[in-house]
Scaffold this motif. Sequence first.
Motif, PDB file in Angstrom:
ATOM      1  N   ALA A  17     -26.620 -15.318  55.652  1.00 47.88           N
ATOM      2  CA  ALA A  17     -26.813 -16.594  54.945  1.00 47.88           C
ATOM      3  C   ALA A  17     -26.160 -17.721  55.726  1.00 47.88           C
ATOM      4  O   ALA A  17     -26.706 -18.842  55.798  1.00 47.88           O
ATOM      5  CB  ALA A  17     -26.221 -16.504  53.540  1.00 47.88           C
ATOM      6  N   VAL A  18     -25.021 -17.490  56.318  1.00 42.81           N
ATOM      7  CA  VAL A  18     -24.337 -18.420  57.227  1.00 42.81           C
ATOM      8  C   VAL A  18     -23.831 -17.599  58.400  1.00 42.81           C
ATOM      9  O   VAL A  18     -23.709 -16.374  58.320  1.00 42.81           O
ATOM     10  CB  VAL A  18     -23.146 -19.151  56.543  1.00 42.81           C
ATOM     11  CG1 VAL A  18     -23.626 -20.045  55.410  1.00 42.81           C
ATOM     12  CG2 VAL A  18     -22.130 -18.145  56.030  1.00 42.81           C
ATOM     13  N   GLN A  19     -23.520 -18.287  59.498  1.00 36.12           N
ATOM     14  CA  GLN A  19     -23.074 -17.548  60.679  1.00 36.12           C
ATOM     15  C   GLN A  19     -21.712 -16.899  60.417  1.00 36.12           C
ATOM     16  O   GLN A  19     -20.758 -17.569  60.026  1.00 36.12           O
ATOM     17  CB  GLN A  19     -22.979 -18.479  61.880  1.00 36.12           C
ATOM     18  CG  GLN A  19     -22.615 -17.740  63.164  1.00 36.12           C
ATOM     19  CD  GLN A  19     -22.666 -18.638  64.373  1.00 36.12           C
ATOM     20  OE1 GLN A  19     -23.052 -19.808  64.276  1.00 36.12           O
ATOM     21  NE2 GLN A  19     -22.291 -18.103  65.531  1.00 36.12           N
ATOM     22  N   PRO A  20     -21.593 -15.585  60.637  1.00 33.91           N
ATOM     23  CA  PRO A  20     -20.323 -14.906  60.420  1.00 33.91           C
ATOM     24  C   PRO A  20     -19.419 -15.013  61.645  1.00 33.91           C
ATOM     25  O   PRO A  20     -19.859 -15.437  62.722  1.00 33.91           O
ATOM     26  CB  PRO A  20     -20.741 -13.447  60.203  1.00 33.91           C
ATOM     27  CG  PRO A  20     -21.938 -13.303  61.091  1.00 33.91           C
ATOM     28  CD  PRO A  20     -22.650 -14.642  61.056  1.00 33.91           C
ATOM     29  N   ALA A  21     -18.161 -14.627  61.484  1.00 31.21           N
ATOM     30  CA  ALA A  21     -17.266 -14.522  62.633  1.00 31.21           C
ATOM     31  C   ALA A  21     -17.689 -13.333  63.493  1.00 31.21           C
ATOM     32  O   ALA A  21     -18.327 -12.393  63.007  1.00 31.21           O
ATOM     33  CB  ALA A  21     -15.831 -14.334  62.168  1.00 31.21           C
ATOM     34  N   ASP A  22     -17.365 -13.399  64.768  1.00 31.68           N
ATOM     35  CA  ASP A  22     -17.686 -12.267  65.649  1.00 31.68           C
ATOM     36  C   ASP A  22     -16.973 -10.995  65.147  1.00 31.68           C
ATOM     37  O   ASP A  22     -17.538  -9.904  65.173  1.00 31.68           O
ATOM     38  CB  ASP A  22     -17.252 -12.566  67.085  1.00 31.68           C
ATOM     39  CG  ASP A  22     -18.096 -13.667  67.721  1.00 31.68           C
ATOM     40  OD1 ASP A  22     -19.270 -13.818  67.332  1.00 31.68           O
ATOM     41  OD2 ASP A  22     -17.566 -14.378  68.585  1.00 31.68           O
TER      42      ASP A  22
ATOM     43  N   PRO B 113     -36.308 -14.053  64.671  1.00 30.53           N
ATOM     44  CA  PRO B 113     -35.613 -13.890  65.954  1.00 30.53           C
ATOM     45  C   PRO B 113     -35.175 -15.203  66.601  1.00 30.53           C
ATOM     46  O   PRO B 113     -34.060 -15.302  67.120  1.00 30.53           O
ATOM     47  CB  PRO B 113     -36.647 -13.162  66.818  1.00 30.53           C
ATOM     48  CG  PRO B 113     -37.499 -12.422  65.834  1.00 30.53           C
ATOM     49  CD  PRO B 113     -37.571 -13.313  64.624  1.00 30.53           C
ATOM     50  N   GLU B 114     -36.058 -16.222  66.559  1.00 32.57           N
ATOM     51  CA  GLU B 114     -35.721 -17.473  67.246  1.00 32.57           C
ATOM     52  C   GLU B 114     -34.636 -18.264  66.532  1.00 32.57           C
ATOM     53  O   GLU B 114     -34.044 -19.170  67.118  1.00 32.57           O
ATOM     54  CB  GLU B 114     -36.988 -18.335  67.421  1.00 32.57           C
ATOM     55  CG  GLU B 114     -37.537 -18.948  66.130  1.00 32.57           C
ATOM     56  CD  GLU B 114     -38.339 -17.959  65.286  1.00 32.57           C
ATOM     57  OE1 GLU B 114     -38.870 -18.380  64.241  1.00 32.57           O
ATOM     58  OE2 GLU B 114     -38.442 -16.783  65.680  1.00 32.57           O
ATOM     59  N   ARG B 115     -34.367 -17.918  65.268  1.00 31.71           N
ATOM     60  CA  ARG B 115     -33.346 -18.659  64.510  1.00 31.71           C
ATOM     61  C   ARG B 115     -32.269 -17.721  63.954  1.00 31.71           C
ATOM     62  O   ARG B 115     -31.639 -18.018  62.951  1.00 31.71           O
ATOM     63  CB  ARG B 115     -34.019 -19.417  63.360  1.00 31.71           C
ATOM     64  CG  ARG B 115     -35.065 -20.439  63.847  1.00 31.71           C
ATOM     65  CD  ARG B 115     -35.684 -21.185  62.692  1.00 31.71           C
ATOM     66  NE  ARG B 115     -34.690 -21.964  61.947  1.00 31.71           N
ATOM     67  CZ  ARG B 115     -34.973 -22.708  60.873  1.00 31.71           C
ATOM     68  NH1 ARG B 115     -36.225 -22.747  60.426  1.00 31.71           N
ATOM     69  NH2 ARG B 115     -34.035 -23.384  60.245  1.00 31.71           N
TER      70      ARG B 115
END
Length: 513
Positions: free
Chosen positions: A152-157, A184-186
């Motif tokens: 849903a949002v970018q997670p931490a590595d 894939p592109e997003r």
Amino acid sequence: MDNCHEDASCTDTNGSFTCTCNDGFTGNGLYCERNAPNLVSCPADTRITVNSPDGGLLDWTDPEFRFQPSNELANHECSANKGDAAPIGTRNVLCWAEGFADRTTCDFDIVIEAPECVVPAPPLNGAVACVVAKAGAQKYCSISCNDRYDFAVQPADMYLCDWHAVWYPAEDLPWPDCSVSYRPERARQKNELYYYGGTCAFNEEDIKRNLLLLYTSLGDCSAGIGCGVTDIVVTCHSGMSTDEEDVDECATGTDNCHEDASCTDTDGSFTCTCNDGYTGNGLLCERNAPNLVSCPADTRITVNSTDGGLLDWTDPEFRFQPSNELANHECSANKGDAAPIGTRNVLCWAEGFADGTTCDFDIVIEAPECVVPAPPLNGAVACGVAEAGAQKYCSISCNDRYDFAHEPADTYRCDWNAVWYPAEDLPWPDCSGSYRPGRARQKNELCYFSGLCAFNEEDIKRDLQRLYATLGDCSAGIRCGIADLEVTCGMSTDEGENIRKIYTICRAYSRAD
């Protein structure tokens, strides 16, 4: 001056003195040793929470040892010291009263532990994989999505839990769900290691391998964090995916339950349970050992031969539960096996369960009993067991003052059917006639003995051995030896006459009084 020990009391006596060790001491008064103190209290096991992978310092409440009856506190020693550095784990400490290491002791555990890192729930449509690193933070975790979904949002590595049980980066917690469609592109994460194909439960090994690759590429080895991890744990989201239709694995036959287990469909998965009478985890089930229902009683088998006989018994019964199915069984011997005269123990068990419930019983192979007739009046009967041939051999003999009422057989034998021979000479004759050398019923002197039978049993036995040696048919394979000799003495007419004389004398004295 007395020479009593300093821990003893001196008592004056008439011309001397005695020394007695004081209470709490043991010895002869000239030398006294203090008794070991009693253990009054021992520390409970102690848990020490630390905030470092290096562990912590040992600490505990002192144990208490006291001398009696003075109640004086004794010094103590321990296998470790307070303040000693100890790694994370359990350290056992042993304490004892100073100078009494071989007496009463006290031991307890010191547990050095870090505060628990509670891992948040895995993301919807995804999984969380966590490891214990060789160094650095207490726990490292990464989250990943089923490759049909994205974060849903970018997670931490990577997420790490430090030695204070605090998670970083804190602003990213709780971590995001995998609640949007994957494009894939997003994609929120460009690294394919954050995505896995198929169902989480069937791809745990792939998810673990991805975490190892991630940690190796992200671990700051130069800062002393070893690029290696252990104790990898994968947790899948327990519910269904947002658009996933539940499949009944039990109905479709796609479960992996054991053939002796029952499959139960659950929301998004299934469970396997071993059937009644089986034990295991559902994926592997083993049949429980059957119960012993009946075991044969000890059995006696009568035979008519010195060679023994054949084993036989009623079968034991083992049954599986709850089906009550009869189980096959095995035994340490087989029906029909040849066995010598004597006792044979047989052990049986359910086939395939030799280490389970067993059943044992005795098979007694025996010949019918040869009942020896009563000994002759004024004589004796001597019997023995021959090494071969008949079951029992006997001869009768007379006190040398008496002779047989009629001529007896040389010997009497009882065969393996318990029948005596020669039958026409039974019952054997008494020694009721007077002995006359020239007209003796038996010409063989071995058939007569001197004096009282009871005092001549060894001579009578020896005579039977000599008779058997001369009469035994050795050429027919009967070895000329006889064992287990027994002599039974008959009543004597002299004894009866003596009893009557004593009775008459006693009555005469009684009347005189």
